[in-house]
Design a protein around this motif. Sequence first.
Motif, short mmCIF file in Angstrom:
data_model
loop_
_atom_site.label_atom_id
_atom_site.label_comp_id
_atom_site.label_asym_id
_atom_site.label_seq_id
_atom_site.Cartn_x
_atom_site.Cartn_y
_atom_site.Cartn_z
N LEU A 89 0.84 -1.19 0.00
CA LEU A 89 0.00 0.00 0.00
C LEU A 89 0.87 1.24 0.00
CD1 LEU A 89 -2.50 -1.17 2.74
CD2 LEU A 89 -3.18 -0.57 0.41
N SER A 90 0.49 2.24 -0.77
CA SER A 90 1.29 3.46 -0.83
C SER A 90 1.07 4.35 0.39
CB SER A 90 0.97 4.25 -2.11
OG SER A 90 -0.42 4.57 -2.14
N ASN A 91 -0.09 4.25 1.03
CA ASN A 91 -0.39 5.12 2.17
C ASN A 91 -1.24 4.37 3.20
OD1 ASN A 91 -0.51 7.45 3.72
ND2 ASN A 91 -2.35 8.20 2.67
N PRO A 92 -0.64 3.44 3.93
CA PRO A 92 -1.42 2.67 4.92
C PRO A 92 -1.95 3.57 6.03
CG PRO A 92 0.93 2.31 5.21
CD PRO A 92 0.79 3.09 3.95
N GLN A 93 -3.18 3.26 6.47
CA GLN A 93 -3.84 4.11 7.46
C GLN A 93 -4.05 3.39 8.79
OE1 GLN A 93 -4.72 7.38 6.91
NE2 GLN A 93 -3.68 7.20 4.92
N THR A 94 -4.47 2.14 8.74
CA THR A 94 -4.83 1.43 9.96
C THR A 94 -3.68 0.53 10.43
OG1 THR A 94 -5.72 -0.49 8.79
CG2 THR A 94 -7.21 1.39 9.13
N SER A 95 -3.83 -0.01 11.62
CA SER A 95 -2.83 -0.93 12.16
C SER A 95 -2.72 -2.18 11.29
CB SER A 95 -3.18 -1.32 13.59
OG SER A 95 -3.16 -0.20 14.43
N GLU A 133 -3.39 -2.39 8.08
CA GLU A 133 -2.73 -2.03 6.83
C GLU A 133 -1.23 -1.89 7.01
OE1 GLU A 133 -4.73 1.49 5.53
OE2 GLU A 133 -6.46 0.39 4.71
N ASN A 134 -0.80 -1.32 8.12
CA ASN A 134 0.63 -1.22 8.40
C ASN A 134 1.25 -2.59 8.59
OD1 ASN A 134 1.72 1.66 8.64
ND2 ASN A 134 -0.20 1.81 9.79
N ASN A 137 1.62 -4.12 5.15
CA ASN A 137 2.74 -3.54 4.42
C ASN A 137 4.08 -4.08 4.91
OD1 ASN A 137 1.52 -1.92 2.50
ND2 ASN A 137 2.63 -0.07 3.12
N ASP A 189 -8.18 -1.84 -4.44
CA ASP A 189 -8.79 -1.72 -3.11
C ASP A 189 -9.44 -3.03 -2.69
OD1 ASP A 189 -7.97 0.88 -3.05
OD2 ASP A 189 -9.92 1.74 -3.57
N HIS A 215 -8.05 -5.12 0.42
CA HIS A 215 -9.01 -5.24 1.52
C HIS A 215 -9.26 -6.70 1.89
CE1 HIS A 215 -12.37 -4.19 4.11
NE2 HIS A 215 -13.09 -5.13 3.51
#
Length: 247
Positions: free
Chosen positions: A131-137, A139-140, A143, A232, A236
């Motif tokens: 992901l280019s811009n992870p937002q949530t825990s 997603e991080n 990544n 997405d 997801h």
Amino acid sequence: MRAIACLKRNFIKMPNDEDLIATRQGFCDIARFPKCIGAIDCTHIKLQSPGGPYAETYRNRKGLFSLNVQVVGDSKCSIRNIVTRWPGSSHDSNIFRNSRLRSDFEDGQFEDNLLVGYSDYAIKSYLITSLSNPQTSAENLFNEAQIRTRNPIERLFGIWKRRFPILALGIRLNIEKVEAVIVACAVLHNIAIQMNDGDPISNNDKIEAAIIFTNNVNNGVINRNNNHGLNDNIWHALITQYFANLL
């Protein structure tokens, strides 16, 4: 050289029924990334000018003549697939898009197994980028796992070029012979790994500088082929099914 290259089918092959589970487990052990059977990337092999009307197609973005070689590696840094016919100006994603490997994945030959790659590639259900811009825990976490899981391909290129410095310093042969040299080096690399030869160590600064330079030719190239809606959905599904449950 050509005789060794002809052994490609014996020593360079994607995971099959015999070693599929072990290959997946090898990647899973790195960062718990699911269903991965290979990390994909391209590296440049420097050439002398091939001459002729198409010579400039071999000039890469850093101004050197090269082949852009696509490789899929496993967690042990063995080469599982290699494509050696594209000139240095070719983009990584275009090489994959026109490869037999992509067709095999599209046709379902590898079922629900997948590759991990850099953001140079368009994400597919079988080729997962970060992901280019992870937002949530979650997603991080995804990544971090994706980046660690694809790390063996970086190590593979370094080991391969230290083992065969001609791949880092440049091949000064007729263009017709270059592909056989590269494939032969790939075959011998896999044989060395099978025989537990160990990672080669180089104290030659010129070789180390050449390895870093040729491995980073594609840095800064932005992939513009992504379908964000599809991306997405794929991200997801993976994050929800696997990584959210790890928190």
